[in-house]
Design a protein around this motif. Structure first.
Motif, short mmCIF file in Angstrom:
data_model
loop_
_atom_site.label_atom_id
_atom_site.label_comp_id
_atom_site.label_asym_id
_atom_site.label_seq_id
_atom_site.Cartn_x
_atom_site.Cartn_y
_atom_site.Cartn_z
N ILE A 140 0.86 -1.18 0.00
CA ILE A 140 0.00 0.00 0.00
C ILE A 140 0.90 1.23 0.00
CG2 ILE A 140 -1.83 1.27 1.19
CD1 ILE A 140 -2.67 -1.31 2.57
N ALA A 141 0.68 2.11 -0.98
CA ALA A 141 1.47 3.34 -1.08
C ALA A 141 0.58 4.53 -0.72
CB ALA A 141 2.00 3.52 -2.50
N ILE A 142 1.13 5.47 0.04
CA ILE A 142 0.39 6.69 0.34
C ILE A 142 1.23 7.92 -0.03
CG2 ILE A 142 -1.13 5.84 2.17
CD1 ILE A 142 1.76 7.76 3.35
N LEU A 143 0.57 9.06 -0.09
CA LEU A 143 1.27 10.33 -0.29
C LEU A 143 1.41 11.02 1.05
CD1 LEU A 143 -0.52 11.67 -3.50
CD2 LEU A 143 1.70 10.54 -3.31
N TRP A 144 2.55 11.65 1.28
CA TRP A 144 2.86 12.28 2.56
C TRP A 144 3.29 13.72 2.30
CZ3 TRP A 144 3.59 9.23 7.23
CH2 TRP A 144 3.96 9.99 8.34
N ASP A 157 5.83 0.19 1.86
CA ASP A 157 4.48 -0.25 2.15
C ASP A 157 4.04 0.35 3.49
OD1 ASP A 157 2.14 -1.82 2.46
OD2 ASP A 157 3.27 -3.51 3.24
N VAL A 158 2.79 0.77 3.60
CA VAL A 158 2.32 1.30 4.88
C VAL A 158 1.34 0.35 5.56
CG1 VAL A 158 2.68 3.71 4.23
CG2 VAL A 158 0.44 2.66 3.85
N GLY A 159 1.39 -0.94 5.18
CA GLY A 159 0.58 -1.87 5.96
C GLY A 159 -0.06 -3.03 5.23
N ALA A 160 0.31 -3.29 3.98
CA ALA A 160 -0.25 -4.46 3.32
C ALA A 160 0.29 -5.74 3.97
CB ALA A 160 0.08 -4.45 1.83
N ASP A 161 1.57 -5.70 4.34
CA ASP A 161 2.22 -6.89 4.90
C ASP A 161 3.23 -6.44 5.96
OD1 ASP A 161 3.68 -9.37 5.25
OD2 ASP A 161 2.87 -9.96 3.31
N ILE A 162 3.28 -7.13 7.09
CA ILE A 162 4.21 -6.69 8.14
C ILE A 162 5.64 -7.15 7.87
CG2 ILE A 162 2.52 -6.42 9.99
CD1 ILE A 162 3.38 -9.21 10.98
N ARG A 163 5.81 -8.04 6.90
CA ARG A 163 7.16 -8.51 6.56
C ARG A 163 7.57 -8.01 5.18
NH1 ARG A 163 4.61 -12.58 9.30
NH2 ARG A 163 3.18 -12.34 7.56
N ALA A 164 8.88 -7.90 4.95
CA ALA A 164 9.39 -7.64 3.60
C ALA A 164 10.85 -8.04 3.58
CB ALA A 164 9.24 -6.16 3.24
N ASP A 165 11.23 -8.90 2.65
CA ASP A 165 12.66 -9.21 2.53
C ASP A 165 13.28 -8.31 1.46
OD1 ASP A 165 12.10 -10.27 0.03
OD2 ASP A 165 12.18 -12.36 0.68
N ALA A 166 14.55 -8.51 1.18
CA ALA A 166 15.27 -7.59 0.29
C ALA A 166 14.62 -7.51 -1.10
CB ALA A 166 16.73 -8.02 0.17
N LYS A 167 14.19 -8.67 -1.63
CA LYS A 167 13.57 -8.66 -2.96
C LYS A 167 12.22 -7.94 -2.94
CE LYS A 167 15.67 -12.61 -5.24
NZ LYS A 167 15.53 -14.05 -5.46
N ASP A 168 11.47 -8.11 -1.86
CA ASP A 168 10.21 -7.39 -1.73
C ASP A 168 10.47 -5.88 -1.75
OD1 ASP A 168 8.81 -9.80 -1.41
OD2 ASP A 168 9.13 -9.78 0.76
N LEU A 169 11.51 -5.47 -1.02
CA LEU A 169 11.82 -4.04 -0.95
C LEU A 169 12.23 -3.49 -2.32
CD1 LEU A 169 13.68 -4.06 2.50
CD2 LEU A 169 11.44 -3.05 2.04
N LEU A 170 12.94 -4.32 -3.09
CA LEU A 170 13.26 -3.91 -4.47
C LEU A 170 11.97 -3.72 -5.27
CD1 LEU A 170 14.99 -3.46 -7.01
CD2 LEU A 170 15.11 -5.94 -7.28
N GLY A 249 6.39 1.17 8.05
CA GLY A 249 5.64 2.20 7.31
C GLY A 249 4.33 2.55 7.99
N ASN A 250 3.66 1.54 8.52
CA ASN A 250 2.38 1.78 9.18
C ASN A 250 2.58 2.58 10.47
OD1 ASN A 250 0.13 0.76 11.25
ND2 ASN A 250 -0.68 0.65 9.18
N VAL A 251 3.61 2.22 11.25
CA VAL A 251 3.89 2.96 12.48
C VAL A 251 4.27 4.41 12.14
CG1 VAL A 251 5.51 3.20 14.40
CG2 VAL A 251 4.55 0.96 13.87
N ALA A 252 5.12 4.58 11.12
CA ALA A 252 5.55 5.94 10.74
C ALA A 252 4.34 6.77 10.30
CB ALA A 252 6.59 5.88 9.63
N GLY A 310 -4.67 -4.88 -11.50
CA GLY A 310 -5.69 -3.85 -11.36
C GLY A 310 -5.30 -2.97 -10.17
N THR A 311 -5.67 -1.69 -10.25
CA THR A 311 -5.29 -0.75 -9.21
C THR A 311 -6.48 -0.52 -8.28
OG1 THR A 311 -3.79 0.29 -10.79
CG2 THR A 311 -4.30 1.53 -8.80
N VAL A 312 -6.19 -0.49 -6.97
CA VAL A 312 -7.24 -0.24 -5.99
C VAL A 312 -6.84 0.97 -5.15
CG1 VAL A 312 -8.52 -1.19 -4.02
CG2 VAL A 312 -7.76 -2.72 -5.86
N VAL A 313 -7.74 1.96 -5.07
CA VAL A 313 -7.49 3.11 -4.23
C VAL A 313 -8.32 2.98 -2.97
CG1 VAL A 313 -7.68 5.62 -4.00
CG2 VAL A 313 -6.92 4.62 -6.17
N LYS A 314 -7.63 2.96 -1.82
CA LYS A 314 -8.31 2.86 -0.53
C LYS A 314 -8.45 4.25 0.03
CE LYS A 314 -9.58 1.57 3.64
NZ LYS A 314 -9.93 2.93 4.07
#
Lengths: 372, 372
Positions: A140-144, A157-170, A249-252, A310-314
């Motif tokens: 989930i991406a947000i504008l700040w 990500d600001v909260g889709a998944d609490i984990r992310a490894d290096a490839k996810d971050l890429l 991201g979610n905490v921030a 497909g794109t979803v806007v929350k």
């Protein structure tokens, strides 16, 4: 009511957005008011509106601007804020949220918008739209609000998944680049990787690995990698896209929102303190409104789910008409730029590359995004 | 110059703080001005001041209030903001920072204060003061402006260590309870564990485990455990102490600071926009000052290193005299309350308990803290 024939023709440059009218705190009235406002601003925009047919019919018929531009799809059920994602996945077929996503799945609309329960929306989007080939974890991406020329940074990500490894971050970095390019019109976005210090030796092992991976992809992906950034850079001007895992991201995000809200309340208290300060606040009202407008969360309303077919806007659950309209505007801009296809091409290209088997097809697909 | 004899006598109720005069952005002049201010406010306060003897001698002799209350300890060397912690650990023996910590190690002072390089200070404090028995990872705790009656929440860890497992998080909770009780005079602090949602099933595995551990210790530790909290609760009023790992805490701290700073700048811009808004800002100046005072980081200056044999207050590198004085005030309050001993007793007691071998000695030590 169905969309007018000439409106419905894709060739005529119409953009159709699939909107969940239910599940927000202010109910369908705020949603219909919001899409009516957007319809006025963007003549190319049409809607598929999902929810309680009689209620929506009544609300839509009052808005002339929506005449012939808004097709209502009845849904018996609504996902509430309390519903657990797992339940909605099993028993949510009759909900307006399900119907909203299925319109994108069927290709009737390019982007979905919902004010409903985030967890349920993400879970449903995962099973109805499915992950893009090559994507392990959607984000989930947000504008700040930031000190950037464009006034905003993208964070994911600001909260889709609490984990992310290096490839996810890429992948988050690549998806963030696509989003910044298509949603904010930045030709060469600057990417930062969130850490507790800017020195390359700092941080967790997966961050050091991600640092390498993102750096290696910068030239090919036509973005600038500024390296590690810190929490203070989220509202700063050293980069345009902040990459982090969904926990951090979610905490921030919530810390920043909470801090801004506290300051706003303290500002009100300060101005209500004495008769003189109340007089001052009357004179300062335009200045304060100017500030409020600049940091009003309703104006940047919309977390975007990236990495799906497909794109979803929350939209915020508490979004009023202005908030809904901002989310629809974002959906419109992303749809218009062909964001979904470009993002898919970018991820596919990087995925092919990290498998050391970049095909010329993926190359040219990426080229297409850079020079549309 | 040495401390006057009657001042130096522990029995006379004097509190001695060991202060590193070097290494801050504003140099020793700001530090001496800060301690002079504190000396005026607290007649029981004496100082051991570490740094360049001739420079400090000159600065101190100008402040009458420090006469007989400030002993200077010469140190040839200074830890710079660029120095790597590992280098300072190996070659830092002649630095004012080393000397400052050694005075606490030797029992000459109860609390150390430094504006220097955080990483180096933590590394040196670890080797010179050593970890408390039972503590695996020391933590840095800070105060955060909040909606609480006391106006602040404690958050820890904000960057001593990027990792923390469930037992570390329990220790942070216990140390945070001690800090809130002795530094903020809360008899029964409310503890929250930072997560991405408040539901018990959410979050990483170590957080669920820590949730159990902290809950189990609440009654015995005489604190209230409110369970999981979110980023928005850091400036909120659901708890008094926020427990998190040093990675998340550091990002949250810097995000909050950055957001507050951005809003401050935008507020200035808003008021500078037109002649009328500039006039308004003149009238609003008292209100704005009131706000600024409430959220001024200089007034809550001081991260506290917890979990060592001795308390260390880390002042902001950019602290001016007001900031240094705030850090010294915090050091003074902690020293006066006997915080170090109470914290040690609390951790020892919990450590004994988690090893299923609580001794009556630890029990009574904890009792002492609760009913001082």
């Amino acid at each position: 009511m169905t969309l007018s024939k000439d409106h419905n023709t894709a060739g005529a440059g119409r953009i159709v957005i699939s909107v969940d009218a239910m599940g927000g705190d202010h109910g369908p009235a705020a949603v219909v008011a919001g899409i009516a406002h957007s319809a006025k601003k963007n003549p190319e925009l049409d809607f598929l509106l999902h929810g309680d047919q009689p209620v929506l019919q009544k609300l839509v018929s009052k808005r002339k601007i929506l005449s012939g531009r808004c097709e209502i799809r009845h849904a018996d059920d609504v996902v509430s804020m309390e519903d657990k994602p797992s339940q909605v996945m099993r028993h949510g077929k009759a909900t307006s949220m399900w119907s909203t996503l299925d319109a994108v799945r069927a290709g009737e609309a390019t982007v979905a918008v919902s004010c409903g329960n985030t967890g349920a929306l993400m879970a449903l989007a995962m099973i109805r739209l499915r992950k893009l080939p090559g994507v392990n974890r959607p984000a989930i991406a947000i504008l700040w609000p930031s000190r950037n020329p464009q006034g905003f940074n993208v964070m994911l990500d600001v909260g889709a998944d609490i984990r992310a490894d290096a490839k996810d971050l890429l992948q988050y970095a690549l998806m963030g680049v696509s989003y910044a390019r298509n949603g904010m019109e930045l030709s060469r976005p600057r990417i930062g990787l969130l850490n507790v210090g800017t020195e390359e030796h700092k941080g967790r092992a997966e961050l050091k690995e991600a640092h390498e991976l993102i750096r290696e992809n910068a030239e090919r992906g036509n973005f600038e990698f500024v390296g590690f950034v810190e929490g203070g850079d989220i509202p700063g001007n050293v980069c345009d896209v902040i990459v982090t895992d969904g926990f951090t991201g979610n905490v921030a995000l919530k810390t920043g929102e909470g801090t801004a809200s506290l300051i706003g309340d303290l500002l009100k208290q300060a101005f209500a303190f004495s008769p003189l300060s109340r007089l001052a606040s009357l004179l300062a009202v335009t200045s304060l409104r100017r500030l409020q407008k600049r940091i009003d969360p309703r104006r940047v309303n919309g977390g975007v789910f990236l990495g799906l077919n497909g794109t979803v806007v929350k939209s915020h659950g508490s979004a009023d008409a202005t908030g809904v309209s901002a989310a629809v505007k974002l959906a419109f801009e992303l749809a218009k730029s062909g964001f979904g296809d470009k993002l898919a091409a970018r991820v596919a290209s990087a995925s092919a590359q990290t498998q050391d088997a970049a095909t010329s097809g993926a190359e040219s697909a990426q080229e297409k995004e850079q020079n549309p």
